[in-house]
Design an enzyme around this catalytic site. Structure first.
Site, mmCIF file in Angstrom:
data_model
loop_
_atom_site.group_PDB
_atom_site.id
_atom_site.type_symbol
_atom_site.label_atom_id
_atom_site.label_comp_id
_atom_site.label_asym_id
_atom_site.label_seq_id
_atom_site.Cartn_x
_atom_site.Cartn_y
_atom_site.Cartn_z
ATOM 1 N N PHE A 12 9.723 -13.635 -0.835
ATOM 2 C CA PHE A 12 10.526 -13.398 0.373
ATOM 3 C C PHE A 12 10.416 -14.569 1.361
ATOM 4 C CE2 PHE A 12 9.926 -10.811 4.541
ATOM 5 C CZ PHE A 12 11.159 -11.208 5.034
ATOM 6 N N ILE A 13 9.239 -14.758 1.930
ATOM 7 C CA ILE A 13 9.105 -15.778 2.969
ATOM 8 C C ILE A 13 9.132 -17.179 2.339
ATOM 9 C CG2 ILE A 13 7.668 -16.611 4.878
ATOM 10 C CD1 ILE A 13 6.469 -13.718 4.999
ATOM 11 N N LYS A 48 17.294 -27.039 -5.025
ATOM 12 C CA LYS A 48 17.529 -28.203 -5.896
ATOM 13 C C LYS A 48 16.220 -28.847 -6.360
ATOM 14 C CE LYS A 48 22.000 -29.376 -3.856
ATOM 15 N NZ LYS A 48 22.086 -28.432 -2.742
ATOM 16 N N TYR A 140 -6.584 -6.220 0.085
ATOM 17 C CA TYR A 140 -5.612 -7.285 0.373
ATOM 18 C C TYR A 140 -6.034 -8.029 1.645
ATOM 19 C CZ TYR A 140 -1.389 -9.199 2.578
ATOM 20 O OH TYR A 140 -0.492 -10.010 3.227
ATOM 21 N N VAL A 171 6.998 -8.894 8.911
ATOM 22 C CA VAL A 171 8.153 -9.778 8.721
ATOM 23 C C VAL A 171 9.289 -9.015 8.038
ATOM 24 C CG1 VAL A 171 8.865 -12.063 7.920
ATOM 25 C CG2 VAL A 171 6.430 -11.598 8.324
ATOM 26 N N LYS A 179 11.001 -6.934 -3.327
ATOM 27 C CA LYS A 179 9.637 -6.435 -3.101
ATOM 28 C C LYS A 179 9.490 -4.938 -3.374
ATOM 29 C CE LYS A 179 6.988 -8.128 0.173
ATOM 30 N NZ LYS A 179 6.460 -8.602 1.479
ATOM 31 N N HIS A 188 13.916 -0.664 4.331
ATOM 32 C CA HIS A 188 13.938 0.682 3.730
ATOM 33 C C HIS A 188 14.760 1.660 4.568
ATOM 34 C CE1 HIS A 188 11.504 -0.009 0.242
ATOM 35 N NE2 HIS A 188 10.603 -0.627 0.967
ATOM 36 N N PHE A 202 7.337 8.570 10.604
ATOM 37 C CA PHE A 202 6.254 9.480 10.982
ATOM 38 C C PHE A 202 6.505 10.051 12.379
ATOM 39 C CE2 PHE A 202 3.371 6.627 8.210
ATOM 40 C CZ PHE A 202 3.735 7.339 7.072
ATOM 41 N N ARG A 209 5.098 -1.578 16.318
ATOM 42 C CA ARG A 209 4.682 -2.724 15.509
ATOM 43 C C ARG A 209 5.348 -3.982 16.038
ATOM 44 N NH1 ARG A 209 1.693 0.370 14.145
ATOM 45 N NH2 ARG A 209 1.027 1.164 12.125
ATOM 46 N N TYR A 278 -3.851 6.094 11.541
ATOM 47 C CA TYR A 278 -2.642 5.276 11.469
ATOM 48 C C TYR A 278 -2.524 4.507 12.777
ATOM 49 C CZ TYR A 278 2.052 3.820 10.181
ATOM 50 O OH TYR A 278 3.151 3.066 9.835
HETATM 51 N N1 NAD Z 1 6.035 -10.037 4.476
HETATM 52 C C1 NAD Z 1 5.142 -9.786 5.430
HETATM 53 O O1 NAD Z 1 5.392 -8.955 6.337
HETATM 54 C C2 NAD Z 1 3.815 -10.492 5.452
HETATM 55 C C3 NAD Z 1 2.879 -10.134 6.445
HETATM 56 C C4 NAD Z 1 1.654 -10.777 6.471
HETATM 57 C C5 NAD Z 1 1.357 -11.773 5.552
HETATM 58 N N2 NAD Z 1 2.274 -12.087 4.584
HETATM 59 C C6 NAD Z 1 1.907 -13.147 3.615
HETATM 60 O O2 NAD Z 1 3.005 -14.041 3.475
HETATM 61 C C7 NAD Z 1 3.027 -14.550 2.137
HETATM 62 C C8 NAD Z 1 4.388 -14.318 1.524
HETATM 63 O O3 NAD Z 1 4.620 -12.913 1.445
HETATM 64 P P1 NAD Z 1 6.030 -12.296 1.053
HETATM 65 O O4 NAD Z 1 6.305 -11.195 1.981
HETATM 66 O O5 NAD Z 1 7.010 -13.392 0.907
HETATM 67 O O6 NAD Z 1 5.696 -11.625 -0.341
HETATM 68 P P2 NAD Z 1 6.315 -11.837 -1.813
HETATM 69 O O7 NAD Z 1 5.599 -10.871 -2.695
HETATM 70 O O8 NAD Z 1 7.783 -11.782 -1.759
HETATM 71 O O9 NAD Z 1 5.875 -13.328 -2.161
HETATM 72 C C9 NAD Z 1 4.644 -13.678 -2.758
HETATM 73 C C10 NAD Z 1 4.957 -14.612 -3.917
HETATM 74 O O10 NAD Z 1 3.733 -15.097 -4.473
HETATM 75 C C11 NAD Z 1 3.825 -15.075 -5.892
HETATM 76 N N3 NAD Z 1 2.452 -15.004 -6.392
HETATM 77 C C12 NAD Z 1 1.565 -13.988 -6.198
HETATM 78 N N4 NAD Z 1 0.380 -14.317 -6.726
HETATM 79 C C13 NAD Z 1 0.527 -15.561 -7.280
HETATM 80 C C14 NAD Z 1 -0.355 -16.432 -7.961
HETATM 81 N N5 NAD Z 1 -1.656 -16.115 -8.179
HETATM 82 N N6 NAD Z 1 0.104 -17.627 -8.412
HETATM 83 C C15 NAD Z 1 1.407 -17.971 -8.192
HETATM 84 N N7 NAD Z 1 2.286 -17.182 -7.539
HETATM 85 C C16 NAD Z 1 1.844 -15.988 -7.085
HETATM 86 C C17 NAD Z 1 4.698 -13.865 -6.187
HETATM 87 O O11 NAD Z 1 5.312 -13.906 -7.454
HETATM 88 C C18 NAD Z 1 5.710 -13.921 -5.041
HETATM 89 O O12 NAD Z 1 6.847 -14.686 -5.389
HETATM 90 C C19 NAD Z 1 1.891 -13.860 1.405
HETATM 91 O O13 NAD Z 1 0.756 -14.704 1.423
HETATM 92 C C20 NAD Z 1 1.639 -12.617 2.239
HETATM 93 O O14 NAD Z 1 0.326 -12.147 2.092
HETATM 94 C C21 NAD Z 1 3.488 -11.476 4.507
#
Ligand code: NAD
Length: 317
Positions: A12-13, A48, A140, A171, A179, A188, A202, A209, A278
């Site tokens: 995602f990010i 690219k 986690y 985020v 996801k 959702h 809830f 948040r 919670y």
């Molecule tokens: N989305 C949020 O609200 C949020 C909040 C806090 C922190 N984060 C952090 O931001 C980062 C990105 O999260 P996201 O929401 O994009 O999640 P996401 O699950 O979409 O992205 C994580 C990516 O990492 C890859 N990945 C996981 N383990 C791996 C490994 N060992 N080797 C190679 N690739 C691997 C997955 O395939 C996935 O593409 C993460 O580190 C997450 O912990 C996200």
């Protein structure tokens, strides 16, 4: 920035970051590393650069990446399903990947940026100041604390080198569809409303948040690298920063904004909270982040949801 790596770039990010970097630095060589355990190739449409499929905890990074060439390395890869309670898998894959990156870049010029999480604050809620004690409530979050600890040790061993951690809050935005359950609450609730169901939250939706739009998160993450590369980073502010919107908004607001954005009149279904504890309130204190990185989020919740809807990613797949 001429040579850039984004781990977790199919996620995602990470995909939003990789594509924004491509737009801002069109001449740069950008490499994505991802093992696709939760990411999707669909997020990288239009990318690219090079894509390396590999698990960072096990792959030999040196075979693919010449550390001396890299200007900025963004480490976002992580298991992101907080309901995965396999302590070995979470700790091994999340922490060992980061350890091998740090070892590989030891003594090099690259600016390293890594994703931590507001989950590190755990049950310590309210306004989350960066110096608040960390009380991870799941494995986690525990692994994110380990990432921060490892980074601190690395900087102590290699003081000339910079490494900056960013604690993301809640985020939301385009390219989170893959996801599934761990996608944002905003995603959702929008799906429930568009399926003609009552959005479920809830009792009684007053929990707050810090919801932050992915475009702000991408900006803040890039700033974490550019302040280092431009010599503007001052470690007196610390080396880990909150990235959020700086505002706590109640769950009820999301439903009201979604109704306005989607042109619906969905009524809320309030359900019992199944958790014994919670968190009633989380909110990023951004004072230190703004001082250190110049980060100022641009999107209110209203503007973020409107932009998300406009992107086409909020409608059912
Ligand atoms: N989305 C949020 O609200 C949020 C909040 C806090 C922190 N984060 C952090 O931001 C980062 C990105 O999260 P996201 O929401 O994009 O999640 P996401 O699950 O979409 O992205 C994580 C990516 O990492 C890859 N990945 C996981 N383990 C791996 C490994 N060992 N080797 C190679 N690739 C691997 C997955 O395939 C996935 O593409 C993460 O580190 C997450 O912990 C996200």
């Amino acid at each position: 920035m001429e040579h850039i790596v984004v781990t977790g770039g199919a996620g995602f990010i990470g995909s939003n970051l990789a594509l924004t970097l491509q737009q801002r630095y069109p001449a740069a060589r950008i490499t994505v590393i991802d093992d696709f355990r939760s990411g999707s190739f669909k997020n990288l449409e239009g990318f690219k650069g090079d894509v390396i499929a590999g698990n960072l905890a096990e792959m030999g990074l040196g075979y693919y990446v010449d550390a001396s060439e890299i200007d900025a390395f963004f480490h976002l890869a992580s298991i992101t399903d907080t309901t995965d309670h396999d302590q070995y898998r979470q700790t091994h894959d999340n922490v060992e990947g980061w350890r091998s990156i740090l070892n590989h870049f030891a003594g090099e010029k690259a600016a390293l940026v890594y994703a931590s999480s507001a989950a590190t604050y755990g049950i310590g809620g309210g306004i989350n100041r960066i110096d608040a004690p960390l009380r991870p409530a799941n494995v986690y979050a525990f692994t994110k604390v380990q990432l921060e600890n490892l980074a601190a040790r690395y900087v102590a061993d290699f003081p000339s080198q910079q490494v900056v951690g960013v604690r993301y809050f809640n985020v939301y935005g385009p390219k989170e569809t893959h996801k599934g359950q761990p996608a944002s609450m905003i995603y959702h609730l929008a799906q429930q409303i568009q399926a003609g169901k009552k959005p479920r939250i809830f009792k009684y939706g007053e929990q707050k948040r810090d919801f932050v739009y992915v475009r702000d998160i991408v900006d803040g993450t890039i700033l974490a690298a550019t302040t280092q590369l431009e010599g503007k980073f001052d470690p007196k502010h610390g080396r880990v920063f909150n990235l959020g919107s700086g505002q706590a908004r109640p769950f009820n607001d999301i439903i009201a904004i979604l109704n306005t954005t989607l042109g619906t009149k969905a009524e809320t279904e309030y359900i019992d909270c199944p958790f014994s504890f919670y968190q009633p309130h989380t909110e990023a204190d951004l004072a230190v982040t703004t001082a250190a990185l110049g980060y100022k989020p641009a999107f209110t919740l209203e503007a973020g949801i409107a932009d998300y809807f406009k992107s086409g990613w909020l409608v059912p797949a």
